[in-house]
Design a protein around this motif. Structure first.
Motif, mmCIF file in Angstrom:
data_model
loop_
_atom_site.group_PDB
_atom_site.id
_atom_site.type_symbol
_atom_site.label_atom_id
_atom_site.label_comp_id
_atom_site.label_asym_id
_atom_site.label_seq_id
_atom_site.Cartn_x
_atom_site.Cartn_y
_atom_site.Cartn_z
ATOM 1 N N GLU A 1 0.847 -1.183 0.000
ATOM 2 C CA GLU A 1 0.000 0.000 0.000
ATOM 3 C C GLU A 1 0.889 1.243 0.000
ATOM 4 O OE1 GLU A 1 -2.198 3.219 0.997
ATOM 5 O OE2 GLU A 1 -1.051 2.352 2.646
ATOM 6 N N PRO A 2 0.642 2.217 -0.898
ATOM 7 C CA PRO A 2 1.580 3.342 -1.041
ATOM 8 C C PRO A 2 1.849 4.087 0.257
ATOM 9 C CG PRO A 2 0.030 3.308 -2.865
ATOM 10 C CD PRO A 2 -0.427 2.254 -1.910
ATOM 11 N N GLY A 3 0.827 4.295 1.090
ATOM 12 C CA GLY A 3 1.049 4.996 2.346
ATOM 13 C C GLY A 3 1.986 4.248 3.271
ATOM 14 N N THR A 4 1.868 2.915 3.295
ATOM 15 C CA THR A 4 2.749 2.102 4.132
ATOM 16 C C THR A 4 4.195 2.191 3.645
ATOM 17 O OG1 THR A 4 0.940 0.585 4.625
ATOM 18 C CG2 THR A 4 3.170 -0.234 4.977
ATOM 19 N N VAL A 5 4.341 2.123 2.321
ATOM 20 C CA VAL A 5 5.690 2.229 1.752
ATOM 21 C C VAL A 5 6.282 3.603 2.053
ATOM 22 C CG1 VAL A 5 7.018 2.197 -0.391
ATOM 23 C CG2 VAL A 5 5.158 0.545 -0.042
ATOM 24 N N ALA A 6 5.468 4.650 1.919
ATOM 25 C CA ALA A 6 5.953 6.003 2.189
ATOM 26 C C ALA A 6 6.366 6.144 3.651
ATOM 27 C CB ALA A 6 4.874 7.026 1.845
ATOM 28 N N GLU A 7 5.562 5.600 4.566
ATOM 29 C CA GLU A 7 5.913 5.679 5.984
ATOM 30 C C GLU A 7 7.221 4.942 6.271
ATOM 31 O OE1 GLU A 7 4.341 4.053 10.304
ATOM 32 O OE2 GLU A 7 2.891 4.243 8.654
ATOM 33 N N ARG A 8 7.353 3.736 5.712
ATOM 34 C CA ARG A 8 8.568 2.970 5.962
ATOM 35 C C ARG A 8 9.807 3.701 5.438
ATOM 36 N NH1 ARG A 8 7.104 -1.464 3.720
ATOM 37 N NH2 ARG A 8 8.233 -1.265 1.751
ATOM 38 N N THR A 9 9.677 4.298 4.251
ATOM 39 C CA THR A 9 10.801 5.039 3.672
ATOM 40 C C THR A 9 11.157 6.242 4.533
ATOM 41 O OG1 THR A 9 10.127 4.343 1.451
ATOM 42 C CG2 THR A 9 11.598 6.246 1.608
ATOM 43 N N ALA A 10 10.141 6.970 4.990
ATOM 44 C CA ALA A 10 10.398 8.158 5.809
ATOM 45 C C ALA A 10 11.045 7.778 7.136
ATOM 46 C CB ALA A 10 9.094 8.913 6.043
ATOM 47 N N ARG A 11 10.609 6.685 7.714
ATOM 48 C CA ARG A 11 11.226 6.247 8.980
ATOM 49 C C ARG A 11 12.691 5.862 8.768
ATOM 50 N NH1 ARG A 11 8.104 5.501 13.383
ATOM 51 N NH2 ARG A 11 5.825 5.485 13.139
ATOM 52 N N GLN A 12 12.987 5.243 7.652
ATOM 53 C CA GLN A 12 14.379 4.880 7.384
ATOM 54 C C GLN A 12 15.252 6.111 7.230
ATOM 55 O OE1 GLN A 12 13.950 2.422 3.915
ATOM 56 N NE2 GLN A 12 13.492 0.545 5.091
ATOM 57 N N LEU A 13 14.701 7.170 6.612
ATOM 58 C CA LEU A 13 15.488 8.382 6.391
ATOM 59 C C LEU A 13 15.600 9.238 7.645
ATOM 60 C CD1 LEU A 13 14.135 9.425 2.866
ATOM 61 C CD2 LEU A 13 16.396 8.492 3.390
ATOM 62 N N LEU A 14 14.523 9.301 8.438
ATOM 63 C CA LEU A 14 14.493 10.198 9.597
ATOM 64 C C LEU A 14 14.879 9.508 10.901
ATOM 65 C CD1 LEU A 14 11.150 12.190 9.080
ATOM 66 C CD2 LEU A 14 13.456 13.089 8.820
ATOM 67 N N GLY A 15 14.586 8.234 11.009
ATOM 68 C CA GLY A 15 14.622 7.566 12.307
ATOM 69 C C GLY A 15 13.250 7.647 12.945
ATOM 70 N N ASP A 16 12.951 6.668 13.790
ATOM 71 C CA ASP A 16 11.606 6.589 14.362
ATOM 72 C C ASP A 16 11.240 7.810 15.189
ATOM 73 O OD1 ASP A 16 11.120 4.163 13.190
ATOM 74 O OD2 ASP A 16 11.691 2.983 14.943
ATOM 75 N N ASP A 17 12.181 8.321 16.004
ATOM 76 C CA ASP A 17 11.856 9.449 16.880
ATOM 77 C C ASP A 17 11.519 10.696 16.069
ATOM 78 O OD1 ASP A 17 12.245 7.852 19.065
ATOM 79 O OD2 ASP A 17 14.264 8.602 19.502
ATOM 80 N N ALA A 18 12.314 11.003 15.057
ATOM 81 C CA ALA A 18 12.069 12.199 14.245
ATOM 82 C C ALA A 18 10.786 12.045 13.435
ATOM 83 C CB ALA A 18 13.255 12.460 13.319
#
Length: 728
Positions: free
Chosen positions: A689-706
C-alpha cells in the motif's frame, strides 16, 4: 483565521443580548462537568435553547472536536435522527451499515459537545440515541432541550422556570436623566456590542434606568428588547413602572416579554392622553388578563404566552397574519425567496418586507440566510392555517417549490454555481426531508431521484439509500421516473461498495430507460454498470461500457457531470492495468470538460486519479500539482474525507521526492483529517500500500523518533492550517 471555524462546530451567533440566566448556565456547566448528558426542561418560550447555546459557547474551547447544534423542531421521522446529526457534523455516509451504528462509531473517539434541541417530537429516538452515545462515546457530552425529561437512565435534569416578575414598588420623585446616544443600551450599537462574548461587562450598571433594572432579569429582558425596536421609548418613572407591570402580567416568560416589546412600535395611545406607548401596552395587557370572570380560572404562565402570541397576532397587519400562518408549513429555516414562492400570491405581495416586519415583532428570529420560527409561533401559525382552510394548498405549494428547487440545483450542479447550490441544499434539507416523508406521493418519488446530487455528490449516501429504497418500493412499474430512481440507487450502492445491489439496480434502470427511450437515464445506468465492472475487477469491460455511456448522453443532448465521471472510471481502470499514459490523456479530457463548465466536484475526483497516473509515469511534480488542486477543491467543498485522501496522496509524493519530514507531517495531518470526517483510511496492513511504503521510507530516512515527532506535529495542526501547509 476565524476563532471558531466550521470544523469546530456550528453554534449560531446570539440574535440579541443575553439577559439573566447566568445561574442556569453555571448549573448546566457544572452538570456537564459531572455527567455525560444534561436535559434542560421547561415550558415553551422559557429560554431553554438560549441557555443551552450560552453554556455551549462558554465551554466550547474545552471540546477540541467542537460544539454542534442539531435543531429538531421541524423533524418528524425519528429514523432520520442519526442522518440529521451526521449531516450537521459533515460526517460522510459511505457504508451500508445502519446509520446509528456508523454515527456512534464516528463519535466514539471524539471529544465534543452535541446539542439536540427540541427533542419533544422525537423523544423516543433521542432517548435511544443518547443512551448509545453515553455508553459507546465517552468523550461526547450531550446537552438536550425538551419540555419534559426524556427518561434517560441517571438523567441529569435542569428545570428552567420563567423569570421572577418584579415586585410592585413606589417611585420616589427624581430628575429625569438626559439620554445621549452613548448611554443607550448596546442593542443600538455595533454588532460586536450587541452580541458580546461571555464575560463582557454588563451595560445595565451604567444605563439611565433605576437601579432595580440592573438586577431584575424580567425587566431587563423587556427593556433590552424594547430598546432594540423603539430606541429611547422606555424612559421616565411612569414608563418603567408600566414595564414592570407588563413583566408581572406576563409571568416573567422570556418569549412573551420579547413579543410584548415587539408590539411597542404599533402602540397607539389616544391622542392627548398623558399615557405613553408603554403605559398603553400595559393597560391593554391588563384588560386582557385581569380581572378574570369568576367562571374562568386565572391564566397560568403557559397560557399567558399563548395569550400574548394571540394578541401579537391581533396587532399584526392582515398581510402579516396571513404570512405567519402560511410560514408554518416550513420545517426548517426560511429564506426570503422560498417564502415568496410558497406563501406569496395575489392576496400576499411584498413578502420580504413582511418577513422583516414579523422579525421586528420578535415572531421570526434572523439566522444566516433567512429566518427561523420559534416553535410556539410555528404551532400557532399552523392552527391559524388550518382555520383558514389553506393547509392543503400551502403544503402542495411547499412540496412543488422544493421539488423545483431540487430540479434547479440538479441542472446547475454541473457548472460554476456548484458551491452555492450545495449551501442552498444544506440550508433546505429539513424541508426537503419533509417532502420526502410521503414515499407513495409522485412528487416525493421524483424528488428522491433528483436529489441524487445530495446523496452521491454531497456524501449523504445512507440517507439517500433509505429514501430511494422506499420510493422504489412504492413506485408503479410504468412510472416514467422509475429509471432515474433506479440508476440513482445504483450509483449510491456503487459508492458504498455494494456491487450486487448496484448491478441489480443498474440493469433494471437500463431496461426501463430503454423502454422509455430515456437516453440520459440510460447513460447514467450504463455508468453504474461501468462502476460495477471496475469494482468486480472486470477491467476489460470498463472502456466499452464508458463508450456506451457517452453515446447515450450525446443522443440525449444533455451536459451532465456523469460524462467526466465516466471518463474518470475509464482512467481508474487504465491505472489499475498500468496504462498510465492513456489514463492521463483521458483525465485531461475530463478536466477540460469540467473547466469549461466551471465545475469543482468531479474535477477534484479526476485530479486525484490524475495525480496517481502522473506518479505512475514518474512525473512527481505534475502529480503533486494535481493532488494539490484536488485538495484545494475538496476543502473548499467541505469534503473532509476527500481532503484526507488528497493529503495521503501528497504524503506519498513527498516520500518519492525524498522529503521524509514532509511525508511524516502530511501523514499526521491525514490522520487528523480522517478523524474529522470519520472516514477510514486505506489498508496500511498491506506492505504494498503506497502509504505504508511512504511511511517505511520516511522512517528509514528520519529515524523513528524524528518521524514520530513530525507525524505528531501534523496531527496537532488544525485542519485549516494543515491544508495551507500542504498547499504551500
Amino acid at each position: 483565521m476565524e476563532p471558531h471555524p466550521w470544523w469546530r462546530g456550528n453554534l449560531p451567533a446570539e440574535p440579541n443580548r443575553f439577559v439573566g440566566r447566568q445561574a442556569e448556565v453555571t448549573k448546566a456547566l457544572k452538570l456537564l462537568a459531572d455527567t455525560s448528558s444534561v436535559t434542560i426542561t421547561g415550558a415553551a418560550g422559557v429560554g431553554k435553547t438560549r441557555i443551552a447555546l450560552r453554556a455551549a459557547a462558554e465551554c466550547r474551547d474545552f471540546h477540541p472536536d467542537g460544539a454542534w447544534l442539531v435543531e429538531l423542531s421541524g423533524e418528524r421521522d425519528g429514523g432520520l435522527l442519526p442522518h440529521a446529526v451526521a449531516a450537521v457534523m459533515g460526517m460522510p455516509e459511505r457504508s451500508t451499515r445502519p446509520q446509528d451504528d456508523l454515527l456512534v462509531e464516528f463519535l466514539a473517539g471524539k471529544h465534543l459537545l452535541l446539542i439536540l434541541d427540541s427533542c419533544d417530537r422525537l423523544a423516543a429516538a433521542c432517548r435511544e440515541l443518547a443512551v448509545r452515545i453515553r455508553a459507546e462515546a465517552p468523550g461526547v457530552r450531550l446537552l438536550l432541550t425538551s419540555r419534559r425529561p426524556l427518561g434517560l437512565p441517571h438523567e441529569a435534569v435542569l428545570p428552567v422556570e420563567p423569570f421572577r416578575p418584579p415586585a410592585p414598588r413606589t417611585f420616589a420623585p427624581r430628575t429625569p436623566v438626559p439620554r445621549t446616544p452613548e448611554q443607550r443600551i448596546p442593542e443600538q450599537r455595533t454588532p460586536e456590542q450587541r452580541t458580546p462574548e461571555p464575560g463582557t461587562p454588563d451595560p445595565w450598571t451604567s444605563a439611565p434606568y433605576p437601579a432595580d433594572a440592573a438586577t431584575d432579569d424580567a425587566l431587563r429582558v423587556f427593556l433590552d428588547r424594547a430598546e432594540a425596536v423603539a430606541p429611547g421609548l422606555v424612559t421616565g418613572e411612569a414608563a418603567i413602572g408600566a414595564a414592570e407591570r407588563i413583566c408581572r402580567l406576563l409571568g416573567g416568560v422570556p418569549l412573551a416579554l420579547e413579543l410584548a416589546a415587539g408590539q411597542l412600535p404599533a402602540a397607539s395611545p389616544t391622542a392627548g392622553s398623558p399615557a405613553g406607548p408603554v403605559e398603553w401596552l400595559a393597560d391593554r395587557l391588563e384588560e386582557r388578563f385581569e380581572p378574570r370572570p369568576a367562571a374562568h380560572p386565572p391564566f397560568f404562565r403557559p397560557q399567558r404566552l399563548r395569550a400574548v402570541i394571540d394578541w401579537s397576532h391581533e396587532l399584526c397587519s392582515p398581510a402579516e397574519r396571513l404570512l405567519w400562518a402560511r410560514l408554518s408549513v416550513f420545517a426548517g429555516p426560511i429564506d426570503p425567496e422560498s417564502a415568496r414562492w410558497v406563501c406569496g400570491d395575489e392576496r400576499l405581495n411584498g413578502v420580504p418586507d413582511l418577513l422583516a416586519g414579523l422579525a421586528a415583532k420578535g415572531l421570526l428570529t434572523p439566522v444566516p440566510g433567512g429566518y427561523r420560527q420559534p416553535e410556539p409561533v410555528r404551532e400557532y401559525g399552523a392552527e391559524r392555517l388550518a382555520r383558514l382552510g389553506e393547509e392543503a394548498r400551502m403544503v402542495r405549494r411547499h412540496r412543488h417549490h422544493h421539488l423545483g428547487l431540487a430540479r434547479r440545483a440538479e441542472a446547475g450542479w454541473y457548472g460554476p454555481a456548484q458551491e452555492e447550490w450545495a449551501a442552498r441544499l444544506r440550508f433546505s434539507l429539513p424541508d426537503l426531508r419533509r417532502v420526502l416523508g410521503s414515499p407513495s406521493d409522485p412528487l416525493s418519488a421524483e424528488l428522491a431521484g433528483v436529489l441524487w446530487i445530495v446523496w452521491h455528490c454531497m456524501g449523504r449516501l445512507n440517507e439517500g439509500r433509505r429514501h430511494l429504497g422506499r420510493v422504489i418500493a412504492a413506485a408503479p412499474v410504468a412510472d416514467p421516473g422509475l429509471p432515474r430512481l433506479l440508476w440513482a440507487d445504483a450509483c449510491v450502492a456503487a459508492a458504498q461498495g455494494d456491487p450486487e445491489r448496484a448491478h441489480r439496480r443498474a440493469e433494471a434502470a437500463l431496461s426501463a430507460a430503454l423502454d422509455w427511450s430515456d437516453h440520459a437515464a440510460a447513460g447514467h445506468a450504463r455508468l453504474a454498470l461501468a462502476c460495477h465492472a471496475l469494482l468486480t475487477g472486470a477491467l476489460g469491460e470498463v472502456r466499452p461500457a464508458v463508450r456506451r455511456v457517452r453515446e447515450h448522453f450525446h443522443r440525449a443532448g444533455v451536459m451532465t457531470v456523469g460524462e467526466p465521471l465516466a471518463l474518470m472510471v475509464a482512467a481508474i481502470a487504465d491505472t489499475w492495468r498500468g496504462e498510465f499514459a492513456r489514463a492521463v490523456t483521458t483525465l485531461e479530457e475530463a478536466g477540460r470538460q469540467c473547466e469549461a463548465r466551471g465545475e469543482l466536484w468531479a474535477r477534484a475526483q479526476c485530479d486525484h486519479v490524475l495525480s496517481i497516473a502522473r506518479l505512475g509515469l514518474g512525473e512527481a511534480d505534475e502529480a503533486a500539482r494535481a493532488a494539490g488542486r484536488s485538495l484545494a477543491a475538496r476543502w473548499r467543498l467541505r469534503d473532509t474525507a476527500g481532503a484526507a485522501e488528497a493529503l495521503g496522496q501528497l504524503a506519498v509524493i513527498a516520500s518519492i521526492q525524498g522529503d521524509a519530514r514532509r511525508t511524516a507531517r502530511l501523514q499526521g495531518a491525514e490522520k487528523r483529517m480522517r478523524g474529522l470526517s470519520g472516514a477510514r483510511g486505506p489498508g496500511r496492513e498491506s506492505v504494498c500500500e503506497p502509504g505504508t511504503v511512504a511511511e517505511r521510507t520516511a522512517r528509514q530516512l528520519l529515524g523513528d523518533d524524528a518521524y514520530d515527532a513530525a507525524f505528531a506535529e501534523g496531527c496537532d495542526d488544525d485542519p485549516g492550517s494543515a491544508v495551507l501547509h500542504a498547499l504551500g
